[in-house]
Design an enzyme around this catalytic site. Structure first.
Site, PDB file in Angstrom:
ATOM      1  CB  ALA A  42     -26.119 -10.923  20.589  1.00 37.43           C
ATOM      2  CE  LYS A  45     -23.997 -13.366  31.430  1.00 36.33           C
ATOM      3  NZ  LYS A  45     -25.405 -13.141  31.128  1.00 36.33           N
ATOM      4  CB  THR A  92     -30.992  -4.819  25.508  1.00 36.00           C
ATOM      5  OG1 THR A  92     -30.667  -3.424  25.356  1.00 36.00           O
ATOM      6  CG2 THR A  92     -30.314  -5.577  24.380  1.00 36.00           C
ATOM      7  CD  GLU A 143     -45.248   3.925  16.792  1.00 36.21           C
ATOM      8  OE1 GLU A 143     -45.250   4.597  15.778  1.00 36.21           O
ATOM      9  OE2 GLU A 143     -45.648   4.362  17.889  1.00 36.21           O
ATOM     10  CB  ALA A 148     -46.342  -2.078  23.319  1.00 36.71           C
ATOM     11  CG  LEU A 150     -51.381   0.815  21.343  1.00 37.80           C
ATOM     12  CD1 LEU A 150     -51.875   1.567  22.585  1.00 37.80           C
ATOM     13  CD2 LEU A 150     -52.570   0.274  20.566  1.00 37.80           C
ATOM     14  CD  GLU A 205     -40.508  -3.933  35.093  1.00 32.80           C
ATOM     15  OE1 GLU A 205     -39.533  -4.690  35.249  1.00 32.80           O
ATOM     16  OE2 GLU A 205     -41.001  -3.686  33.988  1.00 32.80           O
ATOM     17  CE  LYS A 220     -44.110   3.078  28.405  1.00 33.09           C
ATOM     18  NZ  LYS A 220     -45.071   2.202  29.047  1.00 33.09           N
ATOM     19  N   GLY A 336     -46.736  -5.948  26.610  1.00 34.22           N
ATOM     20  CA  GLY A 336     -46.779  -7.396  26.356  1.00 34.22           C
ATOM     21  C   GLY A 336     -45.835  -7.738  25.223  1.00 34.22           C
TER      22      GLY A 336
END
Ligand SMILES: NC(=O)c1ccc[n+]([C@@H]2O[C@H](COP(=O)([O-])OP(=O)(O)OC[C@H]3O[C@@H](n4cnc5c(N)ncnc54)[C@H](OP(=O)(O)O)[C@@H]3O)[C@@H](O)[C@H]2O)c1
Length: 355
Positions: A42, A45, A92, A143, A148, A150, A205, A220, A336
């Site tokens: 999903a 929407k 998300t 995790e 990411a 690691l 970003e 983090k 990534g």
């Protein structure tokens, strides 16, 4: 054969890559006695339901057949089929979706998340979520929230739960800021030029201030502090932002882009002040003994694990009773879609072995 039923929320960079990785690993998983079925995918929407599991052609099916949905409709779909081994995956970045976690747990789902929101809202929410998990005997793995793919959270958790006293965790937690300062420190290049290169490589970003503000690093750091049972809030993290006050959120993104050279002079001056064999690094530092959390720009010995960093890698140094003079170091690609999806996939396998 153990069948794991997945409902996946978020089919962006990470979610899409995860579907592809799971489909590609089908034969390997079957050899291990596991079948992973994504029975629903999903976005914000619409959702695509599939009893048999979403196939390689899912993107076309998603465009043609995905329908508006509610969480109750999903629960009906699942309950009707009397499936077990249910996992909801949050790929998300939604604050709103996190509010549905409790309801999903109450309705039989374990949770796996790449989304940092649930672990960085106020401590009351954090604590309540854990109480609900305990009450319904459900697991929550995340995790990928730090580093990411690691194995940072698992390592910290294992050390802590085995009674090891952790004194300090420090490192470069952000792939974009790693690249920015690794490049700026080594090359004769203006800071604004490095920022442009980072944007071209898709590392920052859309609004680079989201990276430069240090907020993501702070999140983090907070997650790691909470792993060590420190009752801390986001506001307890002391963050030295790299965004000059004159260019903060009150200025538009366009204005920020047009005035980006204003960052050059102060950062060039800092670079010139560096003593020999040191480099600039933007780090997160958790001092467990003094319960302080700092996100800041420092000069670092170029021979240290943090100083030697290359590309957009992340590094985490864990200082503890047993790893005192020589810290435990975890280093590698810390961002990534491929490594993040792989991290989610590892969490699925870890969780399925407990089911
Ligand atoms: N990319 C990385 O390197 C990395 C590393 C570690 C962690 N993460 C985390 O992984 C998560 C996903 O990142 P991404 O790069 O894949 O993001 P993305 O490409 O922006 O995708 C986000 C997806 O979430 C969906 N979504 C948003 N709100 C939703 C809701 N309320 N219910 C259901 N779906 C919703 C979006 O759907 P719409 O299109 O309808 O909005 C979209 O499909 C983020 O939390 C990110 O911080 C990413």
């Amino acid at each position: 054969m153990k069948t794991i039923h997945i409902i996946l929320f978020g089919v962006g960079n990470v979610g899409e890559t995860l579907i592809n990785q799971i489909n590609k690993a089908k034969t390997q998983l079957n050899k291990q006695g596991i079948e992973v079925k994504i029975i629903l995918a999903a976005n914000s929407k619409v959702a695509l339901f599939n009893d048999k599991g979403i196939s390689n052609q899912w993107k076309t099916n998603f465009s043609n057949s995905a329908k508006p949905y509610t969480i109750d409709a999903i629960l009906n779909f699942v309950n009707h089929r009397k499936w077990d081994n249910l996992i909801a995956i949050d790929a998300t970045a939604s604050v709103e979706f996190v509010q549905k976690y409790t309801y999903l747990i109450q309705n039989g789902f374990h949770l796996i998340s790449a989304n940092k929101v649930a672990n960085t809202l106020d401590y009351e929410f954090y604590d309540r979520l854990r109480s609900t998990l305990k009450k319904y005997n459900k697991t929550f793995l995340y995790e990928t929230n730090v580093g990411a793919g690691l194995p940072v959270i698992e390592t910290v958790k294992n050390l802590y739960e085995s009674g090891e006293r952790i004194n300090k965790i420090r490192g470069v937690f952000s792939g974009s800021l790693s690249y920015i300062f690794n490049t700026f420190s080594e090359d004769k290049i203006a800071f604004s030029e490095v920022l442009k290169k980072a944007a071209e490589l898709g590392l920052t970003e859309p609004d680079a201030r989201d990276d430069l503000s240090g907020k993501d690093v702070a999140r983090k750091l907070l997650i790691l502090a909470r792993e060590l049972n420190l009752n801390k809030e986001f506001n307890d993290v002391k963050v030295v932002s790299l965004v000059p006050k004159a260019l903060n959120g009150k200025t538009t993104l366009n204005e920020f882009k047009n005035r980006i050279q204003e960052l050059d002079k102060p950062l060039q001056e800092l670079k010139q002040k560096l003593s020999k064999k040191t480099v600039l690094r933007y780090v997160g530092e958790l001092d467990v003994t003094n319960e302080t959390l700092d996100v800041k720009l420092i000069s670092e010995d170029q021979e240290s694990a943090i100083g030697q960093l290359k590309g957009a890698d992340s590094v985490f140094e864990i200082y503890s009773e047993s790893y005192n003079d020589s810290p435990l170091v975890i280093k590698g690609a810390g961002a990534g879609k491929e490594v993040t999806a792989r991290g989610l996939f590892s969490d699925i396998i870890k969780l399925s072995s407990r089911l």
